[in-house]
Every structure is written in structure tokens, then in C-alpha cells.
Design a protein around this motif. Sequence first.
Motif, short mmCIF file in Angstrom:
data_model
loop_
_atom_site.label_atom_id
_atom_site.label_comp_id
_atom_site.label_asym_id
_atom_site.label_seq_id
_atom_site.Cartn_x
_atom_site.Cartn_y
_atom_site.Cartn_z
N UNK A 148 0.82 -1.21 0.00
CA UNK A 148 0.00 0.00 0.00
C UNK A 148 0.86 1.26 0.00
N UNK A 149 0.40 2.23 -0.77
CA UNK A 149 1.03 3.55 -0.72
C UNK A 149 0.30 4.42 0.29
N UNK A 173 6.29 3.17 4.00
CA UNK A 173 6.85 3.95 5.11
C UNK A 173 8.36 4.21 4.97
N UNK A 174 9.07 3.21 4.43
CA UNK A 174 10.53 3.39 4.39
C UNK A 174 11.02 4.29 3.25
N UNK A 175 10.10 4.73 2.38
CA UNK A 175 10.50 5.79 1.46
C UNK A 175 9.89 7.11 1.91
N UNK A 176 9.35 7.13 3.11
CA UNK A 176 8.58 8.29 3.55
C UNK A 176 9.08 8.82 4.90
N UNK A 420 8.25 -1.88 7.18
CA UNK A 420 8.57 -2.86 6.16
C UNK A 420 9.64 -2.34 5.20
N UNK A 421 10.55 -3.22 4.79
CA UNK A 421 11.63 -2.79 3.88
C UNK A 421 11.10 -2.82 2.43
N UNK A 422 10.08 -2.04 2.24
CA UNK A 422 9.26 -2.12 1.03
C UNK A 422 10.04 -1.85 -0.25
N UNK A 423 10.91 -0.86 -0.21
CA UNK A 423 11.53 -0.44 -1.48
C UNK A 423 12.66 -1.38 -1.91
N UNK A 424 12.98 -2.37 -1.07
CA UNK A 424 14.01 -3.35 -1.45
C UNK A 424 13.41 -4.59 -2.11
N UNK A 425 12.11 -4.62 -2.30
CA UNK A 425 11.46 -5.86 -2.72
C UNK A 425 12.12 -6.52 -3.94
N UNK A 426 12.43 -5.80 -5.02
CA UNK A 426 13.06 -6.48 -6.16
C UNK A 426 14.38 -7.14 -5.78
N UNK A 427 15.15 -6.49 -4.91
CA UNK A 427 16.44 -7.05 -4.50
C UNK A 427 16.25 -8.23 -3.56
#
Length: 895
Positions: A148-149, A173-176, A420-427
Motif C-alpha cells: 500500500x502507498x 513507510x521506508x521511502x517516507x 517494512x523494507x518495502x523499497x528493497x522488494x526487487x532485490x
Amino acid sequence: MGKPDARRSPWNLSTAPDPERWDDWVELDAAAWPRRVERHYRCIPTICFNCESACGLLAFVDKETGEVRKFEGNPVHPGSRGRTCAKGPATINQVQSPERILTPLRRVGPRGSGRYEKATWDEALDEIGGRIAAAFDEGRHDEVMYHVGRPGDDHFVPRMLTAWGIDGHNSHTNVCSASARTGYALWFGADRPSPDYAQAKFILLLSAHLETGHYFNPHAQRIIDAKSEGARIAVIDTRLSNTSTHADHWVPTWPGSEAALLLGVAHRLLATDRFDAEFVERWTNWRETLAAVDPGGDGTFERFVAWLKRRYAEFTPEFVAEECRIPADTVDKLADEIAAAGGRFASHLWRNAASGNLGGWQIARALMLLHVLTGSVGRPGGVNPNSWDKFVPKPSDSPPPIERWNELIWPREYPLAHYEMSFLLPHLLRQQDKKLDVYFTRVYNPVWTNPDGCSWIEMLEDEERVGCHVALTPIWSETAQWADWVLPMGLGPERHDLMSQETHAGTWIGFRQPVGREFRRLETGSPVDTTLGSNPGEVWEEAEFWIALTWRIDPDGALGIRRWFESKSKPGQPRSLDEYYADIFDHNVPGLPEAAAEAGLTPLEYMRRYGAFEVPYAGQRRYEKDDAGFPTPSGRLEVFSQTLSEWGHADQALPGYLRSHVHWRELDDRRGEMVLLPTFRLPTLIHTRSGNAKWLQEISHTNPLWVHPADAERIGLVNGELARVRTAIGYFVPRVWVTEGIHPGVVACSHHVGRWRIHRDDGGDKLSTSLVDIERKERSFLFRQKQGLTPFESRDPDTRRVWWSEVGVNQNLTFPVQPDPVSGMHCWHQKVVVEPADGEDRYGDVFVDTAAAEKVYRDWLARTVPAPGPGGLRRPTWLNRPLHPAKQCYQLKNE
Ligand code: SF4
């Protein structure tokens, strides 16, 4: 509920009408002028969805046509008090947009091909529900993820995921805000402040709360109220924001040096004995602190104060001036203001410096140290823990905690992350060699918003990694271009949600409701079962979709899931939203049943009628009541953090100063490195969702690069010409704006525009996107705009009147991930080299190398201190998580 000034006639436009006039409000039809034609409206309250502030809106529904004609502020909403920012009324643009998605769409070509066909909700539910049921049946629970954004709701989806039994909640949250949250949580257990601006005498903003902050309109109006009463304001911001222009002091620190300045102020307060010793002695964990830093001492408070003075003595005005590149007298000016305000000192830090820098969470800790020293915690005019002022009522029945821990979301390398480490998902998918079977993105556009968006494209186009991508969105987005299903969820005035925010020293709940449905109920006098049919086209509301999907996953109740969404009054039937919210309002909101009874309404009718309720306030100084203290391990405000010490960060266990990755000492002068601030918003935009708001797009649609005149001259940049900005993984090509509103050596670019689409007619609003080609070679991407914005035909004549052609540059694509090893926050600021564009460059070009991005990910990963921590734990149990697993799930060693 306080009564606002009434608008007694159509000629007084200062506030919206009083509730007693909402059933038949009359205005003259402006389009009929000069004839005097009356229009009759029913005013229906709902809640704005265009940021997280949850301001009250009033929809004016034309009684003749049943269409919403406009939105104004709801005058009886306790948080927003009838006011909105520009984005609130622009909701009407989103509702009426000729480009909005009105039916479920199913992909028919290869993923990313832009080929979709219309489908029914039943087909979508069958396919998606079937996949999820199979995953649960086969024990692949971690392969179902909801990302969710903008939540826009306080409990519904987390409760549903808990009922499903999956650790599948991912967020933005972790990009915010993860960094600021970490700093606050370590001090007082709550992960954000609730400033009591209205009663403050001095306000220090490391934020843009007068223009775009969190929570913009409710906070801005209270800051201005305080200013009208004589409060003074200082803004610490490298860039001359709109907020800075309202301040008495603008302090343009070097990015990432803010903690040095704040600790310099702490030093001056301590050195001159201008601090609240009684408060510090009563409410901090000074004993534990002394035991840790001075184990052989006599353990007295006097010894603690002497130690505290020594601890921060190095932050002299001269040291601060050098670190921050500001005049040395700034320190005393701020210290004098804060000392004079004492307990009436309010502040806020949310994104800004905290989210830009390595160690940004220490800036929040340094700021809170000033509140602790002045005793301005939980007192009138100070800052409250947000948990005092936000109120989240839930249904009477709650599913038990989940019994899983998903390392794709909570990897062991980041045990203290918020969240959550959301922005790392692809890695993480690649590193852990895992897959997602059903991946929901919901008001979330990582390809455009997140750093390293091209790694997201690689992830989404790989059907081995992502089996089915379901984009739940009211609007096309860059990410939805790679969806298998695009499901049109209702906009703000087309859905139910319950919200509460810490807008001030008070407590309220706001009820977002689908206004078309409520209009129908009031006009027909009979209940309405579903929002389908009351919203435009096939647009559905999300909560009803989730309930229906839950029933498809567990049709006979054998999984024990659907019972959490089963009607109590009609066993065997899905729970209606009327029943769901009636239960909450009847039983779990103090004071509401009584207020409703007084008005001759049921609690649900009351909320549908007024849209908000002011919950009786439990007051400030709450820690004093029965010596309640704070929800930290010590029960006190924590100067020394045992948690940090035990989890491998003993050197940072006290509020301190960490030099950022973009500190001026870290820059390579020979390469001509500068710092890029990419974090600032444009006050009239809303990330992805303002793409179809024509008024907002006309006001703001470009993101030029702010460059100081001295730098422009040194580099050879010309105002209005193109520059190339090189990052660690690529470059982008914006226009230059030469301005003195930025610190020399630093450039800035807003992240709010630069929207794009890859197909001419689908996948992005023509009003806000450029059409791009993506040239791929191995793992490199070159985005080139082949068409900017042009006037176009639609059922809205305004789309033929578009007068601008450039829509900005998607700079975030060129940023590698830079997760802070403690908070997990993406450290947004970038080291860049800025140069004039070369002959080949065109406006809006973006080049990215995802192999380089992967290397940077690994470099930052190497800085972490992974779990297990003490007791074999994955994470300290006292730190919050949006979804709470059972206690045993925290144990890593038992696996
Ligand atoms: S601040 Fe503006 S965008 Fe945010 S909820 Fe309020 S009116 Fe809507």
C-alpha cells in the motif's frame, strides 16, 4: 461539536453551510448567468483522500441529476474545521476525469504490452480468489502480498490480512518517514509527535508543515493561529520553502548536519542552566543512562546533569557553524527562542532532513532532546506522543495474531526498521530467490515513486517472480502498466474508511463515505447494499471488494477466515459495511452513542450525517496520571537506548550526530560532486493521484533543478537551459532554475512530477504524462520522451485548452536504494555531478543501469547489523509493526 460561523446565504462564501441546511442547500447556477437559476443540493460529508490529513469534505450533490457538482470543507470536522488545501476541492476533477478507469481490466497481451480487455468483478474475484486459495492450501502464504502507498484507513486491511493469517502487509513507510519514526519511537514509544501548535510560543519546523507537510492543512491553520497570537517560527531547511517564507528565522543548514545544530542548541541550554531539571529528573531514564555511561559514579542526578553538560559540550557554536555552514550566532538565537518558550515549544520533523540522510533518525532524537530539556512533552504548547491524539476504534471481534514472519518484508538484516523494507522488494526477491504468486499494489506506484524504479520494472515483467500483479487503483500509474488486473477502486468520495489523525491536542474520528450511495439512501429512504451502482461506471469500493474476495478464498468457511467478515444478524451472509461500522460506532467510540441519541439518530446515522465526531479528550500530561510514564522499555523518556546498545549500535545509544552520506566532507571535489535534494513536494500535488486533477496540473507541472547563482556560474549552467545530473546509477536531464533559495553546493528537484506512459492511449493520464520510449540494452534503460503534453480531445473541453507541454522529469528512477542500516529508511539525498547537457541530451531523458543499482544495494547492505538480537529475537518486541505477529514469531533461533 463546536458550531462554525454559519453561511447563511449563497453570498457569504467564507464557510460551508451549517448542517441544518445540508438537506436542501440552494445556490445560483453560475453557468446560467445572467439568468438567476437556482440549483438545489444535498450536502453529504465525506473525508478527503488526497493526503493523509483526512480533512472533512462536503460533497454538493445536485438533487436533480444526482451528480456531485463540487467539494468544500466540512465545517463540523474537528481537525480541518471547514478548511481545505487546493487538493481537497480538486477531488471533483478526479471524480469527473474523462480518463479515469471505470471497469475492471484484464491483461490480454504480454505483460507490459498495454493490451487489456474489459472484465467483470466476478471474473476478477474468481481468478484472484482461486489463486490465493491455492497458495494458502499449499502453504505458500508468503507468496501473497498487499503493498500500500496511501492507506487512507486506520484498520480495515490490517485486520483482513490478520484474518487471512498472512504476514503480507507491505507499505511505503521506508521511502517516507521511517527515519523520523525511529528517532521518536526510541524516545517515547510513539513513532511521531503531535505538536500542540495552537498553544505554542515558539515553533521549530524541520518540515514543510505550512505548505505540504504531514498534516498540511490542519497543522498549517494552527501554526498560523499561534502566529496570530504572537508565536515565533523558525524553519530549518536547506531550501527556501514556502514554509520558510512565513518564518521569523530561515536556517539553511547543510543537508544532514541538522543534528549538529540541534545538539548545539542543547549545549547552550545546558551550559546556561536554562532547562527544566525537575522534568528531566522525573521523566527520563537518567538512572539507566548514568549506569551505562558512568558505572563507577555516585549515581546522583547532579552527576547526571554534569555528565550531560560534558556530553554535549563539543557542540560549540563554532563547531556547528563549520558543520552546518551557517553563521555561528544561529545557535544562540534558537537557544534564546526555545528557552523563552520553555514548555510551550512545539516542533515537527517528518520527511525533510530525516528522510534524506544516513542517520537521519538521530536528527529526530536531537530534536526531542530539546523538548525533554524544556519539559515541552505532553504539555500545552509542546509535543504530545501521537498515540494520545489519534483514536482507532475497531470492530468488537478481532482475529488472533498471525503466526508467520515474512522475510521478504521484514528481512533479518534490518531488525530495527520502521517499518517494512518495502523499497528493497526487487532485490530481496532476487537475493532470497523467492516469488510472489499474488501481488496487490494499492494506491502505490513504486516504478515511479520509489528509488531504482527500473529494478521494479525488471521484477514486474518477470512472471517467474511475480505470478499475478493486481493493481488496485482509481487511476492509471506507471506501475499499473505492468499489471495483470487493473481494478478501479473508488476515489475518496466513493468508499468507506474510518480515519483519525493527530492534528492537534484533541481526538476525533472521521468517516469517509461514498456520497453517491448515501445520496441514494437519503433520496429513496431505503438502505443501499453496495456501492456498486452508486459510483461511476463499475467503480467499486475497496472494503466491499475485500469482503467479497475473502468469501471467494474461503467459500464454505472451512479455512476459518470468512467468519471475520460474516454477518452476525444474518448468519451465512457477508457482513455489510452498514453492519460493520454500526458495530464500531455503537460499542467502541466513547461518547458517540450519547451524542447520537441526543440528535435522535443511531451512531451510524450520526456519522453518515456529520462525517466526524470529536471524541472526549483524555487531556495532556497523561504520563503523570498514576505515574503512567511512556511505552518504552524503561517506562521513561529514553536518553540512553538500551535497545540500540543491545542490537549492535552502542555507539549511537545516546542522541548524537551522525555525519550524513552527503555531508560536505563526503563529497569528492575533484569530481565536482554536489548534493541533490529530491525530497520536496509541490503543495498542490499528490504523488500519483493528482495526475487527473486538471486544476492542480495547471498550477504545478514541472520540476526544474534549483541551482544557486554561484554554482550556475561555476558550472556554466544557464537559467531555463538543460542540465545533466549524474547519480551513482545513471542520469536525468531537467531544466535549470537559478535561484538564491538554495544553499550553494546543493541542488534541489521536486519528486512530484515527471509522469510518463509507454503506450499512446493507455497506462497513464494524457493530462500529466509524457509518452516515452524505453531503449533497453542488457540491464540499462534509456527513457526518452517522444511526446510531451499536447491538447487533446475528450468529453472535458478543458483538455483542448492545455497550454503547457513539459511535464517534468522522473528523477527517482536514477537513484539507487540507500537503506539506513538502523531505521531502514531510504536515504533520499544523492551525491551528484551536475553539468550542462551535452548535444545528445533531450529534456526529460533518464538513463539507468540496474546492474550498478544492484551493486549499490549490496554496498549499503554490508553496513547492517542483522538479527538475531538478544534472546535470539528478530526484532525487539516493544517496537511497533503495522501487523502484529504472535510472540513466538519473533524468535529466529527456533526455526
Ligand atoms: S490537507 Fe489538503 S489534500 Fe490533505 S486531506 Fe486536507 S484538503 Fe485533502
